[in-house]
Enzyme design. Sequence first.
Site, PDB file in Angstrom:
ATOM      1  N   ASP A   1       4.640   0.962  63.963  1.00  0.00           N
ATOM      2  CA  ASP A   1       3.269   0.951  64.478  1.00  0.00           C
ATOM      3  C   ASP A   1       2.883   2.325  65.025  1.00  0.00           C
ATOM      4  O   ASP A   1       1.766   2.804  64.801  1.00  0.00           O
ATOM      5  CB  ASP A   1       3.117  -0.088  65.585  1.00  0.00           C
ATOM      6  CG  ASP A   1       3.384  -1.506  65.136  1.00  0.00           C
ATOM      7  OD1 ASP A   1       3.253  -1.797  63.929  1.00  0.00           O
ATOM      8  OD2 ASP A   1       3.736  -2.339  66.001  1.00  0.00           O
TER       9      ASP A   1
ATOM     10  N   ASP B   1       8.541  -6.483  67.376  1.00  0.00           N
ATOM     11  CA  ASP B   1       7.976  -5.514  68.315  1.00  0.00           C
ATOM     12  C   ASP B   1       8.863  -5.468  69.550  1.00  0.00           C
ATOM     13  O   ASP B   1       9.492  -6.476  69.906  1.00  0.00           O
ATOM     14  CB  ASP B   1       6.558  -5.908  68.707  1.00  0.00           C
ATOM     15  CG  ASP B   1       5.560  -5.744  67.574  1.00  0.00           C
ATOM     16  OD1 ASP B   1       5.747  -4.837  66.741  1.00  0.00           O
ATOM     17  OD2 ASP B   1       4.591  -6.523  67.529  1.00  0.00           O
TER      18      ASP B   1
END
Length: 176
Positions: free
Chosen positions: A145, A127
Site C-alpha cells: 500500500d 495489513d
Amino acid sequence: MTDTASKSGKNALIWLIVSAVVIALDQWSKAWVLASLPEYTPVPVIDGFWNWYRSYNTGAAFSFLSDAGGWQKYFFMVLAVAISGLLARWLARTPRGDWKTALPYALVIGGAIGNVIDRLMHGHVVDFIQWYVGKYHWPSFNIADSAIVAGAIGIAAYGLFAGKPEGDRRPGTDKA
C-alpha cells in the site's frame, strides 16, 4: 512518451527490478506478520503514534467494498493486473534514464502485484501498520500500500510540475 525508447532497447523496463524488490519486501514482511503478530491486537512500536496491528482487508483502500460479498476480490485482482500491465507498457516506452517517470510506475506495479499475491494466497490483503493519535486511528496498511501511494504521488507530482520538455525551453519557443 515515445516509442523511441522501446525501439532503441534503452527503455525503462529495468526499473521492474524496483517492483520486484517491493514485492519481495512486502511478502517477507507479511510472512513475518502472519508468523509473529496476534490478530487484531495492537503491539506498540512508538507509543501514541504507531502500532503493529495484524488485520485483513478484503476490499481496497480504507476497506472500500470489503463487505461486498466476495466478487470484489476478483475485481481488485483484475484491476491491479490491468493497471500493472498498462504501467509496464508505459515503462517500455519510457527512456531508461527518466527516473521521475519510471520509479513511480515501478512502485505502483510492485505494490499492486504484492497485494494481488495476498488475494490469491489468502483471499484478502494482510495489513499490519497502524498509525494513530489519541483515539483516532488511520486504517491499517502494508508495504505494498505504501509503494502504491508513493508511486501515485510521484506520478501526480511529476505530471503537475514537470513543465515543458527540455527541447521546448529555448528562448522564443513560448507561445503567449
